[in-house]
Design an enzyme around this catalytic site. Structure first.
Site: not given
Length: 243
Positions: A183, A151, A14, A12, A138
């Site tokens: 974030i 999540y 990018s 992930g 997280s």
């Protein structure tokens, strides 16, 4: 220790936190493999900015795709020194009405994807004698927020995998977890402006974190300076989780 010749893979990588980690590791001297699932343009633009790198398209939830990614990495470089499991998806929605397919996809990407990547790349990292794995978790993993139930559950699972693999891959590989709070990324803002406003109000430092701040923690944990740290969680949330 010099990082020249060392290879780091960021899943992930990018966009968002992932792209910040890619840039941080590149500056630190690593050659970085940028993984993405469906953001080829962003990945290639990032690769152009940092110079020597490899862009690999793969869905981390697909075991065949992860194995194919390993073949590409080994074919290009013959080794891997650092794995950063960053790929993720929030799938927000009230737990009462959350679609089963959204629940499954969220766990496949955020939890199963981490397991698959460590399952495939762990032995490769062990072969270097000083491999590093950093999982991106997280703070919501333990906070019980119904709007991101899938999540949060997945990230709680990642914390468990971090402890598991810190034991299983020792002493050749260290495995740690960075747990960001809120974030400033497109993923965070996708939950909605009211959510963003509420978390800022509930954060002692009164702001969202920056992706670069998470990237700096990752860079430390993969460095020689962190060689005696494994199985740990490092929180960066501006104090949001304080009771």
């Amino acid at each position: 220790m010099s990082n020249k010749g060392q290879i780091a893979l960021v899943t992930g990588g990018s966009r968002g936190i992932g792209s910040a980690i890619v840039e941080e590791l590149s500056v630190a001297g690593y050659t970085v493999v940028i993984n993405h699932r469906d953001s080829e343009r962003d990945a290639k633009a990032l690769a152009d900015r940092i110079g020597e790198s490899l862009v690999v398209r793969a869905d981390v939830a697909d075991p065949d795709a992860v194995r194919a990614m390993a073949e590409q990495v080994l074919g290009a470089y013959g080794r891997l020194d650092v794995l950063v499991n960053n790929a993720g998806a929030t799938m927000p929605g009230d737990w009462r009405t959350l679609d089963p397919s959204a629940w499954r996809r969220c766990l496949e990407v955020n939890l199963t994807g981490v397991f698959r990547c460590i399952q495939v790349f762990g032995p490769i990292l062990a072969g270097t004698g000083r491999g590093r794995i950093v999982n991106i978790g997280s703070t919501y993993a333990g906070m019980g927020v119904g709007a991101i139930a899938a999540y949060a559950a997945a990230k709680a699972g990642v914390a468990s995998l971090t402890a598991l693999f810190a034991k299983e891959l020792a002493p050749e590989v260290t495995v740690n977890l960075v747990a960001p709070g809120n974030i400033d990324t497109a993923m965070t803002r996708s939950v909605g402006p009211e959510f963003v406003e509420s978390v800022i109000a509930g954060t002692p430092l009164r702001r969202l974190g920056e992706p670069a701040e998470i990237a700096a923690l990752v860079r430390f944990l993969v460095s020689g300076e962190a060689s005696f740290i494994t199985g740990q969680t490092v929180v960066s949330d501006g104090g949001h989780a304080l009771k």
